[in-house]
Design a protein around this motif. Structure first.
Motif, PDB file in Angstrom:
ATOM      1  N   VAL A 272      33.625  42.300  20.214  1.00  0.00           N
ATOM      2  CA  VAL A 272      34.823  42.714  20.937  1.00  0.00           C
ATOM      3  C   VAL A 272      34.747  42.250  22.395  1.00  0.00           C
ATOM      4  N   HIS A 273      33.575  42.444  23.006  1.00  0.00           N
ATOM      5  CA  HIS A 273      33.397  42.015  24.395  1.00  0.00           C
ATOM      6  C   HIS A 273      33.570  40.509  24.520  1.00  0.00           C
ATOM      7  N   TYR A 274      33.034  39.762  23.568  1.00  0.00           N
ATOM      8  CA  TYR A 274      33.134  38.297  23.618  1.00  0.00           C
ATOM      9  C   TYR A 274      34.595  37.849  23.526  1.00  0.00           C
ATOM     10  N   TYR A 275      35.316  38.371  22.547  1.00  0.00           N
ATOM     11  CA  TYR A 275      36.687  37.923  22.328  1.00  0.00           C
ATOM     12  C   TYR A 275      37.656  38.439  23.384  1.00  0.00           C
ATOM     13  N   ARG A 276      37.368  39.607  23.972  1.00  0.00           N
ATOM     14  CA  ARG A 276      38.280  40.181  24.948  1.00  0.00           C
ATOM     15  C   ARG A 276      37.924  39.784  26.381  1.00  0.00           C
ATOM     16  N   THR A 277      36.680  39.380  26.610  1.00  0.00           N
ATOM     17  CA  THR A 277      36.241  39.119  27.980  1.00  0.00           C
ATOM     18  C   THR A 277      35.702  37.713  28.171  1.00  0.00           C
ATOM     19  N   ARG A 278      34.600  37.389  27.499  1.00  0.00           N
ATOM     20  CA  ARG A 278      33.944  36.121  27.772  1.00  0.00           C
ATOM     21  C   ARG A 278      34.767  34.921  27.301  1.00  0.00           C
ATOM     22  N   MET A 279      35.428  35.043  26.154  1.00  0.00           N
ATOM     23  CA  MET A 279      36.200  33.913  25.658  1.00  0.00           C
ATOM     24  C   MET A 279      37.368  33.573  26.581  1.00  0.00           C
TER      25      MET A 279
ATOM     26  N   ASN B  84      34.766  38.274  45.625  1.00  0.00           N
ATOM     27  CA  ASN B  84      35.458  38.692  44.399  1.00  0.00           C
ATOM     28  C   ASN B  84      35.146  37.751  43.241  1.00  0.00           C
ATOM     29  N   LEU B  85      35.243  36.457  43.490  1.00  0.00           N
ATOM     30  CA  LEU B  85      35.037  35.485  42.421  1.00  0.00           C
ATOM     31  C   LEU B  85      33.591  35.486  41.934  1.00  0.00           C
ATOM     32  N   ARG B  86      32.648  35.646  42.839  1.00  0.00           N
ATOM     33  CA  ARG B  86      31.242  35.750  42.417  1.00  0.00           C
ATOM     34  C   ARG B  86      31.048  36.958  41.506  1.00  0.00           C
ATOM     35  N   GLN B  87      31.698  38.059  41.846  1.00  0.00           N
ATOM     36  CA  GLN B  87      31.589  39.264  41.022  1.00  0.00           C
ATOM     37  C   GLN B  87      32.178  39.040  39.638  1.00  0.00           C
TER      38      GLN B  87
ATOM     39  N   SER C  55      29.907  36.882  37.531  1.00  0.00           N
ATOM     40  CA  SER C  55      28.725  37.629  37.104  1.00  0.00           C
ATOM     41  C   SER C  55      29.059  38.594  35.970  1.00  0.00           C
ATOM     42  N   GLN C  56      30.175  39.301  36.076  1.00  0.00           N
ATOM     43  CA  GLN C  56      30.537  40.296  35.074  1.00  0.00           C
ATOM     44  C   GLN C  56      30.964  39.669  33.748  1.00  0.00           C
ATOM     45  N   ASP C  57      31.778  38.624  33.822  1.00  0.00           N
ATOM     46  CA  ASP C  57      32.428  38.119  32.617  1.00  0.00           C
ATOM     47  C   ASP C  57      31.723  36.934  31.980  1.00  0.00           C
TER      48      ASP C  57
ATOM     49  N   ALA D  97      45.060  36.698  45.539  1.00  0.00           N
ATOM     50  CA  ALA D  97      45.243  35.836  44.370  1.00  0.00           C
ATOM     51  C   ALA D  97      44.002  35.780  43.496  1.00  0.00           C
ATOM     52  N   THR D  98      42.835  36.084  44.042  1.00  0.00           N
ATOM     53  CA  THR D  98      41.611  36.042  43.226  1.00  0.00           C
ATOM     54  C   THR D  98      41.638  37.094  42.121  1.00  0.00           C
ATOM     55  N   GLN D  99      42.504  38.104  42.257  1.00  0.00           N
ATOM     56  CA  GLN D  99      42.572  39.134  41.216  1.00  0.00           C
ATOM     57  C   GLN D  99      43.104  38.573  39.900  1.00  0.00           C
ATOM     58  N   LEU D 100      43.669  37.365  39.914  1.00  0.00           N
ATOM     59  CA  LEU D 100      44.035  36.708  38.652  1.00  0.00           C
ATOM     60  C   LEU D 100      42.818  36.490  37.764  1.00  0.00           C
ATOM     61  N   PHE D 101      41.625  36.448  38.366  1.00  0.00           N
ATOM     62  CA  PHE D 101      40.398  36.193  37.626  1.00  0.00           C
ATOM     63  C   PHE D 101      39.684  37.478  37.236  1.00  0.00           C
ATOM     64  N   ALA D 102      40.265  38.619  37.566  1.00  0.00           N
ATOM     65  CA  ALA D 102      39.705  39.894  37.127  1.00  0.00           C
ATOM     66  C   ALA D 102      39.861  40.034  35.617  1.00  0.00           C
ATOM     67  N   ARG D 103      39.151  40.958  35.031  1.00  0.00           N
ATOM     68  CA  ARG D 103      39.008  41.021  33.574  1.00  0.00           C
ATOM     69  C   ARG D 103      40.336  41.083  32.829  1.00  0.00           C
ATOM     70  N   GLY D 104      41.207  42.012  33.175  1.00  0.00           N
ATOM     71  CA  GLY D 104      42.473  42.122  32.454  1.00  0.00           C
ATOM     72  C   GLY D 104      43.417  40.975  32.736  1.00  0.00           C
ATOM     73  N   GLU D 105      43.465  40.561  34.008  1.00  0.00           N
ATOM     74  CA  GLU D 105      44.393  39.504  34.399  1.00  0.00           C
ATOM     75  C   GLU D 105      43.991  38.145  33.823  1.00  0.00           C
ATOM     76  N   ILE D 106      42.712  37.857  33.762  1.00  0.00           N
ATOM     77  CA  ILE D 106      42.296  36.545  33.268  1.00  0.00           C
ATOM     78  C   ILE D 106      42.573  36.427  31.770  1.00  0.00           C
ATOM     79  N   ARG D 107      42.554  37.548  31.067  1.00  0.00           N
ATOM     80  CA  ARG D 107      42.912  37.544  29.649  1.00  0.00           C
ATOM     81  C   ARG D 107      44.380  37.166  29.486  1.00  0.00           C
ATOM     82  N   ALA D 108      45.229  37.737  30.323  1.00  0.00           N
ATOM     83  CA  ALA D 108      46.656  37.399  30.274  1.00  0.00           C
ATOM     84  C   ALA D 108      46.888  35.955  30.697  1.00  0.00           C
ATOM     85  N   LEU D 109      46.125  35.484  31.673  1.00  0.00           N
ATOM     86  CA  LEU D 109      46.269  34.108  32.143  1.00  0.00           C
ATOM     87  C   LEU D 109      45.917  33.120  31.041  1.00  0.00           C
TER      88      LEU D 109
END
Length: 252
Positions: free
Chosen positions: A26-33, A74-77, A80-82, A192-204
């Motif tokens: 789930v983590h892979y498909y929702r976050t890392r992918m 922000n982007l480094r974080q 690291s997380q994703d 604009a870096t928040q586009l790369f946050a976990r939920g937003e990058i999934r939508a992107l």
């Protein structure tokens, strides 16, 4: 009894393994992918973040715009997380060395006013949106239509700013990634870096073709100091010329 205990232990271990595997998938498909689809890094290369310098900087006492420093943090974080990428070098534009850094995965933060590397890369992309300097400010302009995006005050408490986000191949190394982020004023670069946050990058990743070079214009709004999530107001894929050939880089 011993046999029953063994069976129960094996069943518990299997249940734990299935549960752990399920959570990992789930983590892979929702976050890392989705993060991997947007970042598209060459994992054999370093990530180098290039931040701008303000006009008051000196070689002895360099001054980095606060919003650029926050954007880099922000982007480094997020990396690291994703993507479990815990090492990303951050260098000032003046310290960027073509010989060692040109072919890495590059993240360029801050527009042409404070970051010469932005101009270096943008001149080689031919993106559909670009920064243009006007008498009192910089604005983002659509090359085809001339539509402009900039900073504006809607009322006493509401400020709107826009940023460019470019996702492309590194012009000097086809396998490496180039990510460029810069706002017209102070608000949008870090916002604009928040586009790369976990939920937003999934939508992107779901909404846009990130296999091809992509240009985004992002609206960032602050209401009484509260910064709302960024909104993409314009987007376009664009063609990119083959990577230029450079002299072999000196790896650290």
């Amino acid at each position: 009894m011993r046999q029953d205990l063994t069976v129960n232990l094996v069943a518990s271990l299997l249940a734990f393994a299935v549960g752990w595997l399920g959570r990992a998938l789930v983590h892979y498909y929702r976050t890392r992918m989705p993060a991997g689809r947007v970042w598209r890094l060459d994992r054999d290369r370093r990530v180098v973040m290039v931040v701008g310098e303000s006009g008051g900087a000196s070689s002895a006492y360099p001054k980095i715009p606060e919003t650029d420093a926050l954007a880099a943090m922000n982007l480094r974080q997020f990396l690291s997380q994703d993507l479990r990428l815990h090492e990303a070098a951050t260098v000032r534009a003046r310290a960027f060395a073509m010989a060692s850094d040109a072919e890495e995965n590059l993240v360029v933060i801050g527009g042409p006013l404070h970051n010469d590397v932005w101009r270096l890369m943008a001149d080689r992309l031919d993106a559909p949106y670009e920064f243009r300097r006007f008498p009192t400010d910089h604005r983002i302009v659509c090359v085809e239509t001339g539509e402009e995006y900039g900073e504006s005050d809607l009322d006493r408490s509401t400020l709107v700013d826009h940023a460019i986000v470019l996702l492309a191949r590194n012009p000097f190394a086809a396998r490496s990634r180039l990510v460029m982020i810069a706002g017209c004023a102070l608000l949008a670069t870090s916002g604009a870096t928040q586009l790369f946050a976990r939920g937003e990058i999934r939508a992107l990743a779901k909404a846009y073709d990130t296999k091809s070079p992509l240009a985004l214009v992002v609206r960032v709004e602050s209401i009484g100091g509260y910064v709302r999530p960024p909104v993409v107001v314009a987007a376009a894929n664009f063609a990119q010329a083959p990577a230029a050939r450079t002299a072999p880089a000196t790896r650290p």
